[in-house]
Design an enzyme around this catalytic site. Structure first.
Site, PDB file in Angstrom:
ATOM      1  N   HIS A   1       0.687  -1.193   0.005  1.00 31.15           N
ATOM      2  CA  HIS A   1      -0.041   0.011   0.197  1.00 31.15           C
ATOM      3  C   HIS A   1       1.042   1.212   0.053  1.00 31.15           C
ATOM      4  O   HIS A   1       0.372   2.549  -0.250  1.00 31.15           O
ATOM      5  CB  HIS A   1      -1.291  -0.137   1.144  1.00 31.15           C
ATOM      6  CG  HIS A   1      -0.497  -0.253   2.418  1.00 31.15           C
ATOM      7  ND1 HIS A   1       0.165  -0.839   3.393  1.00 31.15           N
ATOM      8  CD2 HIS A   1       0.107   1.168   3.257  1.00 31.15           C
ATOM      9  CE1 HIS A   1       0.785  -0.212   3.978  1.00 31.15           C
ATOM     10  NE2 HIS A   1       1.051   0.739   4.320  1.00 31.15           N
TER      11      HIS A   1
ATOM     12  N   ASP B   1      -0.309  -7.637   1.516  1.00 30.47           N
ATOM     13  CA  ASP B   1       0.191  -6.407   1.584  1.00 30.47           C
ATOM     14  C   ASP B   1       1.800  -6.293   1.595  1.00 30.47           C
ATOM     15  O   ASP B   1       2.366  -5.516   2.871  1.00 30.47           O
ATOM     16  CB  ASP B   1      -0.875  -5.210   2.645  1.00 30.47           C
ATOM     17  CG  ASP B   1      -0.140  -4.369   2.676  1.00 30.47           C
ATOM     18  OD1 ASP B   1       0.827  -3.981   2.096  1.00 30.47           O
ATOM     19  OD2 ASP B   1      -0.297  -3.088   4.184  1.00 30.47           O
TER      20      ASP B   1
ATOM     21  N   SER C   1       4.214   2.828   7.183  1.00 33.43           N
ATOM     22  CA  SER C   1       4.471   1.258   6.847  1.00 33.43           C
ATOM     23  C   SER C   1       5.222   1.484   6.334  1.00 33.43           C
ATOM     24  O   SER C   1       6.405   1.452   5.453  1.00 33.43           O
ATOM     25  CB  SER C   1       3.023   1.036   5.630  1.00 33.43           C
ATOM     26  OG  SER C   1       2.284   1.724   6.828  1.00 33.43           O
TER      27      SER C   1
END
Length: 249
Positions: A63, A107, A202
């Site tokens: 993402h 992810d 992230s």
């Protein structure tokens, strides 16, 4: 109606919390003590973390990909300064996992660098865990990144790290319900109040026994320091064969 609201709230927490995650509490890392750490930037602004796993490949979260090109920054401690140790390399190709659909499963992403990184004392690669390796619950691990230091707070200029503990999968399954996959994900929590990951980084690593075992995925968006909600990392060894195939291909 009650069940629908609960599901909707969990979806809201996850969808907004999964965009980026960083470090709350913890401490400033010793400069260049984690030479595999990567800052992924868009037009000079930090977006995500990552790890250098080969001199031409970075592992991060799927993402983290944006419509704008990412720049890989290596050898950094203070990302607001033009440190002589830093290397800035464009991304040649984005390898999002083919089963990633913009939510939580799969992810993970590999970035092929346009030019090879120059390995030195500031920039080094890090090994990956074995495909079927297991890490027991309650073991001490570390998360690292340049993300926000708390809800609605700015990101950190310098690399920070925080100690967390691996939890039993049931804790994350209970809190995150269907958004947590024990096959693909790891559940972590801090012993101390209000410490862990938050928005802003992230793709950063979870290191257990000096080996990266996870990639930062998501936490509760409306309160990343809420101790009732464990943080979630993608389990690297679940993706070992895919990583190997992409880098060989």
């Amino acid at each position: 109606m009650i069940q629908f609201c609960i599901i909707f709230l969990f979806q809201l927490f996850c969808l907004t919390g999964a965009t980026e995650s960083g470090i709350v509490g913890g401490k400033t890392a010793k400069p260049h003590s984690r030479p595999y750490m990567v800052s992924l930037q868009v037009q000079g602004h930090h977006r995500c973390g990552g790890i250098l796993i080969r001199n031409d490949f970075v592992l991060t979260s799927a993402h983290c990909k944006t419509e704008q090109d990412l720049t890989v920054v290596l050898g950094a401690h203070n990302i607001k300064k033009q440190e002589k140790s830093q290397q800035r390399i464009p991304v040649e190709k984005y390898h999002q996992h083919p089963k990633y659909k913009g939510q939580f499963l799969y992810d993970i992403m590999l970035l092929k660098l346009k030019t090879n990184a120059t390995l030195n004392k500031y920039v080094k690669t890090v090994g990956l865990p074995k495909k079927n390796g297991k890490i027991p619950a309650n073991i001490k691990c570390y998360a690292a990144g340049w993300g926000q230091t708390g809800p609605n707070k700015p990101g950190s200029d310098v690399l920070k790290e925080v100690m967390v503990k691996l939890q039993f999968d049931q804790e994350c399954s209970h809190k995150w319900q269907n958004y947590f996959s024990s096959d693909q994900m790891m559940c972590v929590h801090s012993d101390k109040r209000k410490e862990g990951i938050c928005q802003g980084d992230s793709g950063g690593p979870l290191l257990c026994r000096k080996m990266p075992q996870g990639i930062s995925a998501y936490t509760k968006a409306s309160g990343c320091d809420d101790t009732k909600y464990p943080h979630v990392f993608m389990k690297i060894n679940f993706f070992s064969q895919w990583i190997k195939n992409v880098m060989q291909g």
